[in-house]
Scaffold this motif. Structure first.
Motif, PDB file in Angstrom:
ATOM      1  N   THR A   5       0.148 -12.383  25.117  1.00 25.21           N
ATOM      2  CA  THR A   5       0.715 -13.941  26.292  1.00 25.21           C
ATOM      3  C   THR A   5       1.983 -13.598  26.274  1.00 25.21           C
ATOM      4  OG1 THR A   5       1.810 -13.545  24.135  1.00 25.21           O
ATOM      5  CG2 THR A   5      -0.440 -14.686  23.706  1.00 25.21           C
ATOM      6  N   GLU A   6       2.084 -14.803  27.665  1.00 30.05           N
ATOM      7  CA  GLU A   6       3.530 -14.771  28.417  1.00 30.05           C
ATOM      8  C   GLU A   6       4.700 -13.874  27.714  1.00 30.05           C
ATOM      9  OE1 GLU A   6       3.829 -14.525  31.759  1.00 30.05           O
ATOM     10  OE2 GLU A   6       1.117 -14.358  31.545  1.00 30.05           O
ATOM     11  N   ARG A   7       4.499 -14.519  26.825  1.00 31.23           N
ATOM     12  CA  ARG A   7       6.396 -14.164  25.558  1.00 31.23           C
ATOM     13  C   ARG A   7       5.434 -12.626  24.477  1.00 31.23           C
ATOM     14  NH1 ARG A   7       7.004 -13.576  19.903  1.00 31.23           N
ATOM     15  NH2 ARG A   7       4.823 -13.877  19.551  1.00 31.23           N
ATOM     16  N   GLU A   8       4.493 -12.459  24.574  1.00 30.60           N
ATOM     17  CA  GLU A   8       4.468 -10.977  24.242  1.00 30.60           C
ATOM     18  C   GLU A   8       4.318 -10.409  25.160  1.00 30.60           C
ATOM     19  OE1 GLU A   8       1.299 -11.378  20.653  1.00 30.60           O
ATOM     20  OE2 GLU A   8       0.600 -10.934  23.121  1.00 30.60           O
ATOM     21  N   LYS A   9       4.077 -10.714  26.665  1.00 31.63           N
ATOM     22  CA  LYS A   9       4.856  -9.932  27.356  1.00 31.63           C
ATOM     23  C   LYS A   9       6.377  -9.700  27.662  1.00 31.63           C
ATOM     24  CE  LYS A   9       0.304 -10.594  30.532  1.00 31.63           C
ATOM     25  NZ  LYS A   9      -0.613 -11.790  31.534  1.00 31.63           N
ATOM     26  N   ARG A  10       7.052 -10.399  27.813  1.00 30.13           N
ATOM     27  CA  ARG A  10       8.598 -10.914  27.813  1.00 30.13           C
ATOM     28  C   ARG A  10       8.946  -9.914  26.741  1.00 30.13           C
ATOM     29  NH1 ARG A  10       9.032 -16.139  27.163  1.00 30.13           N
ATOM     30  NH2 ARG A  10       9.863 -16.062  24.967  1.00 30.13           N
ATOM     31  N   ASP A  11       8.878 -10.420  25.404  1.00 34.86           N
ATOM     32  CA  ASP A  11       9.243  -9.747  24.145  1.00 34.86           C
ATOM     33  C   ASP A  11       9.371  -8.151  23.999  1.00 34.86           C
ATOM     34  OD1 ASP A  11      10.199 -12.309  23.834  1.00 34.86           O
ATOM     35  OD2 ASP A  11       9.257 -13.199  22.755  1.00 34.86           O
ATOM     36  N   PHE A  12       7.487  -8.488  23.864  1.00 32.45           N
ATOM     37  CA  PHE A  12       6.961  -6.686  23.405  1.00 32.45           C
ATOM     38  C   PHE A  12       7.250  -5.787  24.917  1.00 32.45           C
ATOM     39  CE2 PHE A  12       5.205  -9.490  20.036  1.00 32.45           C
ATOM     40  CZ  PHE A  12       5.931  -9.783  19.175  1.00 32.45           C
ATOM     41  N   PHE A  13       7.071  -6.286  25.830  1.00 35.65           N
ATOM     42  CA  PHE A  13       7.067  -5.244  26.652  1.00 35.65           C
ATOM     43  C   PHE A  13       7.673  -4.914  28.018  1.00 35.65           C
ATOM     44  CE2 PHE A  13       2.629  -5.927  25.197  1.00 35.65           C
ATOM     45  CZ  PHE A  13       1.860  -4.879  25.168  1.00 35.65           C
ATOM     46  N   GLN A  14       8.177  -6.349  28.608  1.00 33.34           N
ATOM     47  CA  GLN A  14       9.394  -6.186  29.635  1.00 33.34           C
ATOM     48  C   GLN A  14      10.737  -6.105  28.877  1.00 33.34           C
ATOM     49  OE1 GLN A  14       8.739  -6.333  32.876  1.00 33.34           O
ATOM     50  NE2 GLN A  14      11.200  -6.077  32.831  1.00 33.34           N
ATOM     51  N   ALA A  15      11.359  -6.628  28.043  1.00 34.68           N
ATOM     52  CA  ALA A  15      12.760  -6.551  27.748  1.00 34.68           C
ATOM     53  C   ALA A  15      11.946  -5.227  27.009  1.00 34.68           C
ATOM     54  CB  ALA A  15      13.041  -7.368  25.909  1.00 34.68           C
ATOM     55  N   GLY A  16      11.687  -4.436  26.340  1.00 35.56           N
ATOM     56  CA  GLY A  16      11.499  -3.009  25.351  1.00 35.56           C
ATOM     57  C   GLY A  16      11.892  -2.452  26.893  1.00 35.56           C
ATOM     58  N   ARG A  17      10.832  -2.763  28.278  1.00 44.33           N
ATOM     59  CA  ARG A  17      11.442  -1.275  29.327  1.00 44.33           C
ATOM     60  C   ARG A  17      13.142  -1.996  29.657  1.00 44.33           C
ATOM     61  NH1 ARG A  17       5.766  -2.957  32.314  1.00 44.33           N
ATOM     62  NH2 ARG A  17       4.926  -1.619  30.972  1.00 44.33           N
ATOM     63  N   GLU A  18      13.455  -2.678  29.747  1.00 47.19           N
ATOM     64  CA  GLU A  18      14.795  -2.894  30.134  1.00 47.19           C
ATOM     65  C   GLU A  18      15.795  -2.050  29.571  1.00 47.19           C
ATOM     66  OE1 GLU A  18      15.162  -7.115  30.753  1.00 47.19           O
ATOM     67  OE2 GLU A  18      13.613  -7.209  32.500  1.00 47.19           O
ATOM     68  N   GLN A  19      15.669  -2.558  28.381  1.00 45.11           N
ATOM     69  CA  GLN A  19      16.614  -2.415  26.803  1.00 45.11           C
ATOM     70  C   GLN A  19      16.772  -0.637  27.537  1.00 45.11           C
ATOM     71  OE1 GLN A  19      15.147  -4.443  23.180  1.00 45.11           O
ATOM     72  NE2 GLN A  19      15.896  -6.041  24.016  1.00 45.11           N
ATOM     73  N   VAL A  20      15.856   0.218  27.179  1.00 40.98           N
ATOM     74  CA  VAL A  20      15.477   1.948  27.118  1.00 40.98           C
ATOM     75  C   VAL A  20      14.947   2.233  28.842  1.00 40.98           C
ATOM     76  CG1 VAL A  20      13.861   2.181  25.402  1.00 40.98           C
ATOM     77  CG2 VAL A  20      12.795   1.562  27.317  1.00 40.98           C
ATOM     78  N   THR A  21      15.846   1.232  29.703  1.00 39.03           N
ATOM     79  CA  THR A  21      16.122   2.502  31.262  1.00 39.03           C
ATOM     80  C   THR A  21      16.862   3.048  31.351  1.00 39.03           C
ATOM     81  OG1 THR A  21      14.010   0.630  32.315  1.00 39.03           O
ATOM     82  CG2 THR A  21      16.239   1.908  33.318  1.00 39.03           C
ATOM     83  N   PRO A  22      17.938   2.511  30.766  1.00 37.15           N
ATOM     84  CA  PRO A  22      19.180   3.140  30.379  1.00 37.15           C
ATOM     85  C   PRO A  22      19.441   4.822  30.538  1.00 37.15           C
ATOM     86  CG  PRO A  22      20.228   1.068  30.354  1.00 37.15           C
ATOM     87  CD  PRO A  22      18.695   1.376  29.994  1.00 37.15           C
ATOM     88  N   TYR A  23      18.645   4.673  28.836  1.00 32.37           N
ATOM     89  CA  TYR A  23      18.357   6.171  28.617  1.00 32.37           C
ATOM     90  C   TYR A  23      17.051   7.461  28.653  1.00 32.37           C
ATOM     91  CZ  TYR A  23      21.400   3.405  26.209  1.00 32.37           C
ATOM     92  OH  TYR A  23      22.159   2.456  25.340  1.00 32.37           O
TER      93      TYR A  23
END
Length: 142
Positions: A5-23
């Motif tokens: 869903t849009e919420r799952e895409k945002r909370d489970f995928f996009q947020a995760g990608r943003e959080q791990v990018t620096p590492y």
């Protein structure tokens, strides 16, 4: 991600990608077992993809970092069947939570993890059909 869903895409995928990018250039993927000396990953499926607990061992001492095993400790320890909206597989999350609780109570493990109240460390004991948290005593040092 395409199936979410849009919420799952945002909370489970996009947020995760943003959080791990620096590492992204400094990580090593693993599934289970010793991730480095004294720290063992134990997969706990059902909450979010890749959710794990980590057993930290030193000599005869152990600490279980249980991550997001609970979100509302007073409710979910007493009633392990209570889930959260973030649980991607509700039944599997309940099963994982029960297994963690049983291990912690049986082995008398010290635990820590997200969503535990001050002092952030506790033990778990059986209480009827559920469990009860016993906070670790806070000690001041000079």
């Amino acid at each position: 991600m395409a199936k979410g869903t849009e919420r799952e895409k945002r909370d489970f995928f996009q947020a995760g990608r943003e959080q791990v990018t620096p590492y992204k250039d400094r990580w090593r993927l693993f599934n289970a077992g010793e991730v480095f000396p004294g720290v063992t990953a134990i997969p706990r499926p059902g909450h979010t993809p890749g959710h794990s607990t980590y057993m930290v061992s030193s000599g005869n001492e152990q600490l279980l970092i249980w991550g997001d095993t609970v979100h509302v400790p007073e409710v979910q320890t007493a009633r392990p069947e209570v889930g959260m909206d973030f649980d991607t597989d509700k039944e599997l999350a309940i099963d994982s939570r029960r297994k963690v609780f049983d291990m912690v109570a049986t082995d008398r493990l010290l635990i820590t993890g997200m969503h535990l109240h001050f002092p952030g460390f506790a033990h778990l004991v059986r209480d009827g059909s559920g469990y009860r948290l016993i906070p670790e005593a806070w000690q001041h040092g000079l």
